[in-house]
Design a protein around this motif. Structure first.
Motif, PDB file in Angstrom:
ATOM      1  N   ASP A 143      19.597  -1.668   6.303  1.00 33.08           N
ATOM      2  CA  ASP A 143      19.740  -0.757   7.199  1.00 33.08           C
ATOM      3  C   ASP A 143      21.612  -0.605   7.458  1.00 33.08           C
ATOM      4  O   ASP A 143      21.460  -0.214   8.040  1.00 33.08           O
ATOM      5  CB  ASP A 143      19.620  -1.918   8.305  1.00 33.08           C
ATOM      6  N   GLY A 144      21.074   0.737   6.725  1.00 32.27           N
ATOM      7  CA  GLY A 144      23.019   1.216   6.201  1.00 32.27           C
ATOM      8  C   GLY A 144      22.741   3.127   6.704  1.00 32.27           C
ATOM      9  O   GLY A 144      23.590   3.324   6.162  1.00 32.27           O
ATOM     10  N   SER A 145      21.854   3.623   5.919  1.00 29.17           N
ATOM     11  CA  SER A 145      21.338   4.883   5.777  1.00 29.17           C
ATOM     12  C   SER A 145      19.809   5.320   6.486  1.00 29.17           C
ATOM     13  O   SER A 145      19.331   4.769   6.684  1.00 29.17           O
ATOM     14  CB  SER A 145      21.611   5.003   4.360  1.00 29.17           C
ATOM     15  N   ASP A 146      20.405   6.370   7.193  1.00 29.73           N
ATOM     16  CA  ASP A 146      18.843   6.804   8.191  1.00 29.73           C
ATOM     17  C   ASP A 146      17.775   6.837   7.655  1.00 29.73           C
ATOM     18  O   ASP A 146      17.703   7.585   6.686  1.00 29.73           O
ATOM     19  CB  ASP A 146      19.498   8.767   8.573  1.00 29.73           C
ATOM     20  N   GLY A 147      16.837   6.522   8.194  1.00 30.67           N
ATOM     21  CA  GLY A 147      14.971   6.516   7.619  1.00 30.67           C
ATOM     22  C   GLY A 147      15.065   5.529   6.512  1.00 30.67           C
ATOM     23  O   GLY A 147      13.811   5.083   6.284  1.00 30.67           O
ATOM     24  N   LEU A 148      15.869   4.565   6.040  1.00 30.60           N
ATOM     25  CA  LEU A 148      15.522   3.957   4.847  1.00 30.60           C
ATOM     26  C   LEU A 148      15.144   2.846   5.094  1.00 30.60           C
ATOM     27  O   LEU A 148      14.029   2.681   4.942  1.00 30.60           O
ATOM     28  CB  LEU A 148      16.283   3.840   3.622  1.00 30.60           C
ATOM     29  N   ALA A 149      15.615   2.365   5.793  1.00 29.85           N
ATOM     30  CA  ALA A 149      15.005   0.681   6.710  1.00 29.85           C
ATOM     31  C   ALA A 149      13.811   1.071   6.862  1.00 29.85           C
ATOM     32  O   ALA A 149      12.773   0.239   7.051  1.00 29.85           O
ATOM     33  CB  ALA A 149      15.727   0.157   7.092  1.00 29.85           C
ATOM     34  N   GLY A 150      13.314   2.172   7.780  1.00 27.49           N
ATOM     35  CA  GLY A 150      12.309   2.156   9.238  1.00 27.49           C
ATOM     36  C   GLY A 150      11.195   2.485   7.756  1.00 27.49           C
ATOM     37  O   GLY A 150       9.566   2.305   8.253  1.00 27.49           O
ATOM     38  N   GLY A 151      11.790   3.748   6.833  1.00 24.99           N
ATOM     39  CA  GLY A 151      10.989   3.708   6.013  1.00 24.99           C
ATOM     40  C   GLY A 151      10.333   2.772   4.849  1.00 24.99           C
ATOM     41  O   GLY A 151       8.679   2.533   4.536  1.00 24.99           O
ATOM     42  N   MET A 152      10.277   1.826   4.476  1.00 22.94           N
ATOM     43  CA  MET A 152      10.828   0.428   3.774  1.00 22.94           C
ATOM     44  C   MET A 152       9.491  -0.511   4.802  1.00 22.94           C
ATOM     45  O   MET A 152       8.660  -0.923   4.777  1.00 22.94           O
ATOM     46  CB  MET A 152      12.139  -0.742   3.621  1.00 22.94           C
ATOM     47  N   VAL A 153       9.964  -0.203   6.133  1.00 27.23           N
ATOM     48  CA  VAL A 153       8.784  -1.530   6.914  1.00 27.23           C
ATOM     49  C   VAL A 153       7.351  -0.342   7.036  1.00 27.23           C
ATOM     50  O   VAL A 153       6.449  -0.786   6.605  1.00 27.23           O
ATOM     51  CB  VAL A 153       9.107  -1.125   8.403  1.00 27.23           C
ATOM     52  N   LEU A 154       7.693   0.833   7.150  1.00 23.68           N
ATOM     53  CA  LEU A 154       6.100   1.645   7.202  1.00 23.68           C
ATOM     54  C   LEU A 154       5.072   1.412   5.622  1.00 23.68           C
ATOM     55  O   LEU A 154       4.316   1.353   5.800  1.00 23.68           O
ATOM     56  CB  LEU A 154       6.938   3.547   7.282  1.00 23.68           C
ATOM     57  N   VAL A 155       5.757   2.136   4.897  1.00 28.73           N
ATOM     58  CA  VAL A 155       5.531   1.672   3.603  1.00 28.73           C
ATOM     59  C   VAL A 155       5.288  -0.111   3.838  1.00 28.73           C
ATOM     60  O   VAL A 155       3.860  -0.669   2.781  1.00 28.73           O
ATOM     61  CB  VAL A 155       5.817   2.016   2.569  1.00 28.73           C
ATOM     62  N   GLY A 156       5.889  -0.714   3.327  1.00 31.64           N
ATOM     63  CA  GLY A 156       5.881  -2.315   3.217  1.00 31.64           C
ATOM     64  C   GLY A 156       4.642  -3.186   4.345  1.00 31.64           C
ATOM     65  O   GLY A 156       3.230  -3.395   3.406  1.00 31.64           O
ATOM     66  N   PHE A 157       4.195  -2.932   5.871  1.00 25.30           N
ATOM     67  CA  PHE A 157       3.739  -3.029   5.952  1.00 25.30           C
ATOM     68  C   PHE A 157       2.541  -2.624   6.199  1.00 25.30           C
ATOM     69  O   PHE A 157       1.051  -2.870   6.666  1.00 25.30           O
ATOM     70  CB  PHE A 157       3.978  -2.997   7.607  1.00 25.30           C
ATOM     71  N   GLY A 158       2.345  -1.226   5.676  1.00 25.33           N
ATOM     72  CA  GLY A 158       1.218  -0.357   5.272  1.00 25.33           C
ATOM     73  C   GLY A 158       0.787  -1.363   3.979  1.00 25.33           C
ATOM     74  O   GLY A 158       0.142  -1.069   4.368  1.00 25.33           O
ATOM     75  N   TYR A 159       1.051  -1.885   3.004  1.00 23.24           N
ATOM     76  CA  TYR A 159       0.326  -2.082   1.888  1.00 23.24           C
ATOM     77  C   TYR A 159      -0.095  -3.678   2.650  1.00 23.24           C
ATOM     78  O   TYR A 159      -0.957  -3.724   1.889  1.00 23.24           O
ATOM     79  CB  TYR A 159       1.243  -1.675   1.041  1.00 23.24           C
ATOM     80  N   TYR A 160       1.009  -4.334   3.094  1.00 23.49           N
ATOM     81  CA  TYR A 160       0.364  -5.061   3.741  1.00 23.49           C
ATOM     82  C   TYR A 160      -0.847  -5.434   4.472  1.00 23.49           C
ATOM     83  O   TYR A 160      -2.472  -6.293   4.544  1.00 23.49           O
ATOM     84  CB  TYR A 160       1.021  -6.636   4.483  1.00 23.49           C
ATOM     85  N   GLY A 161      -0.784  -4.537   5.363  1.00 18.57           N
ATOM     86  CA  GLY A 161      -2.227  -4.221   5.398  1.00 18.57           C
ATOM     87  C   GLY A 161      -3.539  -4.195   5.197  1.00 18.57           C
ATOM     88  O   GLY A 161      -5.069  -4.580   4.906  1.00 18.57           O
ATOM     89  N   LEU A 162      -3.393  -3.209   3.799  1.00 17.56           N
ATOM     90  CA  LEU A 162      -4.302  -2.045   2.852  1.00 17.56           C
ATOM     91  C   LEU A 162      -4.683  -3.711   2.332  1.00 17.56           C
ATOM     92  O   LEU A 162      -5.887  -3.875   2.090  1.00 17.56           O
ATOM     93  CB  LEU A 162      -3.504  -1.465   2.781  1.00 17.56           C
ATOM     94  N   ALA A 163      -3.285  -4.352   1.990  1.00 21.24           N
ATOM     95  CA  ALA A 163      -3.936  -5.959   1.417  1.00 21.24           C
ATOM     96  C   ALA A 163      -5.047  -7.107   1.640  1.00 21.24           C
ATOM     97  O   ALA A 163      -5.867  -6.955   1.261  1.00 21.24           O
ATOM     98  CB  ALA A 163      -2.646  -6.461   0.389  1.00 21.24           C
ATOM     99  N   ALA A 164      -4.432  -7.213   2.785  1.00 19.81           N
ATOM    100  CA  ALA A 164      -5.361  -7.967   4.036  1.00 19.81           C
ATOM    101  C   ALA A 164      -6.716  -7.331   4.081  1.00 19.81           C
ATOM    102  O   ALA A 164      -7.759  -8.264   4.093  1.00 19.81           O
ATOM    103  CB  ALA A 164      -4.282  -7.905   5.404  1.00 19.81           C
TER     104      ALA A 164
END
Length: 330
Positions: A143-164
């Motif tokens: 978490d050291g660059s603007d938007g990077l970690a937030g985007g990882m959370v959005l995409v990562g948990f979005g895929y978790y949700g879709l898989a579930a």
């Protein structure tokens, strides 16, 4: 596809987004010197920025879980409370590393012993606990660059949700989609130029969630262990490779630095915006691959993981053999 989603998931996601978005608006307006991240020699920003955006993100997700009576194991609730408290205190007063690591270890062991010990024994418990501890911290490192970690959370948990959801578990899909939606609310304020950062109070709990949600999906036969590993592999690869290199050089791995590959991309002149957009593209591709291989034979899953491992290795070797990063204005 959206019309087929249960209204509970859609409503929960919308509510998580708006609660997160407006909570963070309030946090940005209430600037306080104790929660400002001041630039230093290792920072990639040049002006003081509030570092408690994780409070709004977590409030958006957790309030929705409570409102919709989301079912999660007790150790998850206890773990997130403990991590949020110690991380928020660290954002304000800079807690010693040992205290933080002690709490991280307790939460990881509490989750793994409670949910894994009876079925799998001590060795898997210890391996999974180390994975939870590492993931909790690597999110903070990344978490050291603007938007990077937030985007990882959005995409990562979005895929978790879709898989579930595709596996038929609506409750677990709601939990993960809510986290993704709350992250989108945060991302509106964190994309370059960021007006607020996650802070430890956001990064550490979200790293914990990435690990425990991945393990919960595996425990409940929603996916194989390859799915969470692949989905979050862009962060795992960068943070792990950087940690290993710094360890071999005898450096203090817990000290802040600017040697992660994403940091070097920003410093090279690629900038925060392009680094984040490139990261989003990589996350979307590897996440789609993870979703596809989840329904394939275990040999194919292993092969896919190996291929991505070689891709990351190749990219890192190219970066290491390239020119030294530009150290001027970013």
């Amino acid at each position: 596809m959206l019309l087929d989603f249960p209204l509970s998931i859609i409503a929960a996601s919308l509510l998580a987004f708006f609660v997160s978005y407006f909570s963070i608006v309030w946090l940005i307006k209430r600037k306080n010197a104790s929660v400002l991240d001041y630039p230093n020699s290792r920072s990639l920003h040049t002006v003081p920025v509030p570092r408690v955006g994780g409070v709004g993100l977590l409030f958006g997700a957790l309030s929705v879980w409570i409102a919709f009576s989301a079912v999660l194991p007790v150790p998850v609730w206890l773990g997130i409370i403990a991590l949020s408290v110690i991380s928020f205190v660290d954002d304000i007063w800079s807690m010693p590393v040992g205290y933080r690591l002690f709490v991280h270890t307790l939460t990881a062991l509490g989750f793994c012993i409670t949910l894994l010990l009876d079925a799998y024994g001590w060795l898997p418990v210890m391996i999974c606990a180390l994975a939870v501890i590492w993931t909790s911290n690597l999110f903070n490192f990344m978490d050291g660059s603007d938007g990077l970690a937030g985007g990882m959370v959005l995409v990562g948990f979005g895929y978790y949700g879709l898989a579930a959801y595709l596996s038929g578990n609506v409750n677990f899909a709601l939990v993960n989609f809510s986290l993704a939606a709350a992250s989108l609310g945060f991302l509106f304020h964190n994309f370059y130029p960021a007006r607020i950062f996650l802070g430890d109070v956001g990064a550490v709990p979200l790293g914990y969630f990435a690990a425990v949600m991945g393990l919960l999906g595996w425990i409940n036969d929603l996916w194989s262990l390859w799915l969470p590993l692949l989905i979050f592999s862009p962060f795992i690869a960068d943070a792990t490779a950087t940690l290993i290199k710094r360890s071999f050089r005898g450096e203090k791995i817990w000290m802040a630095h600017r040697e992660h590959y994403y940091q070097r991309m920003v410093q090279s002149g690629f900038g925060h915006r392009n680094t984040a957009l490139l990261g989003y593209g990589l996350m979307l591709i590897v996440g789609a691959c993870a979703l596809w291989v989840n329904n394939q034979d275990m040999n194919i899953q292993f092969m896919a993981a190996a291929i991505w491992g070689f891709i990351y290795l190749g990219l890192m070797l190219m970066a290491d053999l390239g020119k030294k990063p530009y150290s001027g204005d970013i």
